[in-house]
Scaffold this motif. Structure first.
Motif, PDB file in Angstrom:
ATOM      1  N   ILE A 168       1.499  -1.179   0.135  1.00 56.98           N
ATOM      2  CA  ILE A 168       0.034  -0.083  -0.224  1.00 56.98           C
ATOM      3  C   ILE A 168       0.964   1.106  -0.197  1.00 56.98           C
ATOM      4  O   ILE A 168       1.804   1.219   0.479  1.00 56.98           O
ATOM      5  CB  ILE A 168      -0.801   0.116   1.323  1.00 56.98           C
ATOM      6  N   SER A 169       1.137   1.978  -1.213  1.00 55.56           N
ATOM      7  CA  SER A 169       1.242   3.431  -1.500  1.00 55.56           C
ATOM      8  C   SER A 169       0.847   4.621  -0.680  1.00 55.56           C
ATOM      9  O   SER A 169      -0.507   4.258  -0.485  1.00 55.56           O
ATOM     10  CB  SER A 169       1.920   3.867  -2.592  1.00 55.56           C
ATOM     11  N   ALA A 170       1.518   5.583   0.118  1.00 59.42           N
ATOM     12  CA  ALA A 170       0.680   6.717   1.082  1.00 59.42           C
ATOM     13  C   ALA A 170      -0.140   7.308  -0.056  1.00 59.42           C
ATOM     14  O   ALA A 170      -0.246   7.437  -1.346  1.00 59.42           O
ATOM     15  CB  ALA A 170       2.019   7.287   1.048  1.00 59.42           C
ATOM     16  N   PHE A 186      -7.746   0.048   3.184  1.00 55.24           N
ATOM     17  CA  PHE A 186      -6.806   0.065   3.618  1.00 55.24           C
ATOM     18  C   PHE A 186      -6.048   1.818   3.299  1.00 55.24           C
ATOM     19  O   PHE A 186      -5.750   2.695   3.375  1.00 55.24           O
ATOM     20  CB  PHE A 186      -5.078  -0.711   4.526  1.00 55.24           C
ATOM     21  N   ALA A 187      -6.177   1.273   1.634  1.00 48.43           N
ATOM     22  CA  ALA A 187      -5.136   2.156   0.489  1.00 48.43           C
ATOM     23  C   ALA A 187      -6.445   3.282   0.282  1.00 48.43           C
ATOM     24  O   ALA A 187      -5.008   4.144   0.363  1.00 48.43           O
ATOM     25  CB  ALA A 187      -4.270   1.142  -0.470  1.00 48.43           C
ATOM     26  N   ARG A 188      -7.790   3.667   0.769  1.00 48.13           N
ATOM     27  CA  ARG A 188      -7.951   4.679   0.278  1.00 48.13           C
ATOM     28  C   ARG A 188      -8.405   5.510   1.539  1.00 48.13           C
ATOM     29  O   ARG A 188      -8.972   6.121   1.527  1.00 48.13           O
ATOM     30  CB  ARG A 188      -9.201   3.819   0.242  1.00 48.13           C
ATOM     31  N   ALA A 189      -7.669   5.302   2.838  1.00 50.92           N
ATOM     32  CA  ALA A 189      -7.739   5.835   4.046  1.00 50.92           C
ATOM     33  C   ALA A 189      -6.439   5.973   4.517  1.00 50.92           C
ATOM     34  O   ALA A 189      -5.076   6.444   4.454  1.00 50.92           O
ATOM     35  CB  ALA A 189      -8.469   4.816   4.953  1.00 50.92           C
ATOM     36  N   ASP A 190      -6.961   7.779   5.090  1.00 53.91           N
ATOM     37  CA  ASP A 190      -5.874   8.578   6.010  1.00 53.91           C
ATOM     38  C   ASP A 190      -5.858   8.223   7.246  1.00 53.91           C
ATOM     39  O   ASP A 190      -4.789   8.405   7.768  1.00 53.91           O
ATOM     40  CB  ASP A 190      -6.823  10.325   5.832  1.00 53.91           C
TER      41      ASP A 190
END
Length: 357
Positions: A168-170, A248-252
Motif C-alpha cells: 500500500i502506497s501513501a 486500507f489504501a484509500r484511508a487517511d
C-alpha cells in the motif's frame, strides 16, 4: 523437516500460524501438522489452507468461572498425554506454539519429550499459555522488543500479514476527500459502531468532505444503513469487507480495535490509527498493544469506557486536520512493521530443527 504448530482459537492466532506453515512448506519442504481444539476457528481455516489438523480437548483457565477452571484442570493432564501421543506418532523436529487453548498442552508435551520448542507471541504481553511455558521453551518469536524479556532466546520478528498490506502506497493529498475507515473485526464492534453512527453527522460538520467507510458486522448493519441514508454519501456501511488492503489504501486514518493481527496490518500498511481496545480481551492485551503504538507515535488510544460522540469527533477532527501529524504517524507505524516476519519465524524453526538432527 517435520513441524507441529499448536494453538488457535481466534484468527489472531490461526492466520499468522498458517502463514508460518506456508513459509515452512515453501522454503524448507516441511511436513506440517496443526494441533487445535474443537472450539477454535482453526477447524475452518487450517483444512481450507491445505494442512492436516488434530484435535485435543482442553479449555480456558484465564478469566473464566470456577466451574470452567476446574474442568480445564481435569482435562489438562489428558490433553498433555494426548499431545504426547500425537508427537510420538508424527515425530516432529520442532513444535511451534502460537497461543490459545491447545498451545500449552502441546508445548508441555514437547518439552517433556525434549523436542525443541518455539513460542510465537504476537501481543505486547504474552497470553496465558505462552506465559506458562515462557522460561521452558527453546526460543521465542515476538512482535514487540519489550515482549522479549518474558522468554529465553527471543527475537523480534513481527507478525506475519498478507503481502498486500506492505504494498500500500501513501495517499496523495491532492484534492482527495479525507477518508476514515472504521472496523471492529469480522463480527464488528458494537460499542464502536454505536458511537460512529451517532457521530457521523457531527464528523461531517467538523471535517468537511469526510468520507466514512464503516464495516459494521451483521448486527449493526441495518442501523448504520438507516442512519447514513440521509448523509448524501458521507458514510457507507458494509457488513463485511473482503479486500481489506484495498480499503486500507484509500484511508487517511483508521478507527479500529487493537488485536495483534490488526496492529500488524496497520504497521505493515503504515496507517495512522485511533485504537479502541476491546476491554474484555484476555490479560487486557489489546490495551497493551494500543499503548505500544501510541508510545511510538503511530496511534492514538481511546478507551471504550471514555468513548463518546464528542471525544470521537474531537479526536478524528484534530487528526484529519493536521497533515503533518498524520505524516509523522505514518512514518512511526512504518518503523514498527516487519515485512519478513513469516520468513524469519520459519528460519528460527529450521534452526531449532537442525539442532535436534
Amino acid at each position: 523437516m517435520r513441524v507441529i504448530l499448536a494453538g488457535g482459537g481466534t484468527g489472531g492466532h490461526v492466520i499468522p500460524a498458517i502463514a508460518i506453515a506456508q513459509e515452512l512448506r515453501k522454503d524448507y519442504g516441511a511436513e506440517v501438522l496443526f494441533i487445535g481444539t474443537a472450539r477454535g476457528i482453526e477447524n475452518r481455516l487450517v483444512p481450507s489452507a491445505g494442512f492436516p489438523l488434530r484435535l485435543i480437548q482442553v479449555g480456558a483457565l484465564n478469566k473464566v468461572s470456577l466451574k470452567t477452571r476446574v474442568k480445564t484442570f481435569v482435562d489438562l493432564p489428558r490433553a498433555v498425554f494426548h499431545s504426547r501421543s500425537i508427537l510420538s506418532e508424527f515425530r516432529p523436529q520442532v513444535v511451534i506454539g502460537v497461543g490459545g487453548y491447545a498451545s500449552g498442552p502441546a508445548m508441555l508435551a514437547a518439552i517433556l519429550k525434549r523436542i525443541p520448542t518455539l513460542a510465537f507471541e504476537p501481543n505486547y504481553v504474552p497470553g496465558f499459555a505462552n506465559r506458562r511455558v515462557a522460561r521452558l521453551v527453546s526460543a521465542a518469536a515476538v512482535h514487540f522488543e519489550e515482549t522479549a524479556g518474558y522468554f529465553r532466546n527471543a527475537r523480534v520478528t513481527g507478525v506475519p500479514v498478507r503481502q498486500a498490506f506492505f504494498e500500500i502506497s501513501a495517499r496523495s493529498s491532492g484534492n482527495a476527500r479525507p477518508a476514515l475507515l472504521v472496523f471492529g473485526g469480522s463480527q464488528g464492534a458494537h460499542a464502536i459502531n454505536q458511537v460512529v453512527i451517532d457521530a457521523a453527522r457531527a464528523l461531517r460538520a467538523r471535517v468537511p468532505g469526510i468520507q466514512i467507510v464503516h464495516q459494521t458486522g451483521e448486527r449493526d448493519y441495518n442501523d448504520a444503513q438507516a442512519a447514513y441514508a440521509s448523509l448524501d454519501g458521507t458514510a457507507v456501511a458494509h457488513r463485511f469487507i473482503d479486500d481489506m488492503p484495498s480499503f486500507f489504501a484509500r484511508a487517511d486514518l483508521i478507527l479500529c480495535r487493537s488485536g495483534a493481527s490488526t496492529v500488524a496490518e496497520l504497521t505493515a500498511a503504515a496507517k495512522p490509527s485511533v485504537l479502541v481496545p476491546f476491554p474484555r480481551a484476555a490479560d487486557d492485551h489489546q490495551k497493551k498493544n494500543a499503548e505500544a503504538l501510541e508510545r511510538a507515535g503511530a496511534a492514538v488510544m481511546l478507551e471504550e469506557s471514555k468513548l463518546s460522540r464528542s471525544v470521537l469527533v474531537d479526536t478524528i477532527g484534530a487528526l484529519l486536520g493536521d497533515p503533518r501529524r498524520l505524516a509523522a504517524m505514518r512514518e512511526a507505524a512504518r518503523l514498527l512493521s516487519h515485512p519478513g516476519a513469516a520468513r524469519d519465524i520459519a528460519a528460527m524453526a529450521a534452526e531449532l530443527a537442525a539442532s535436534r538432527a
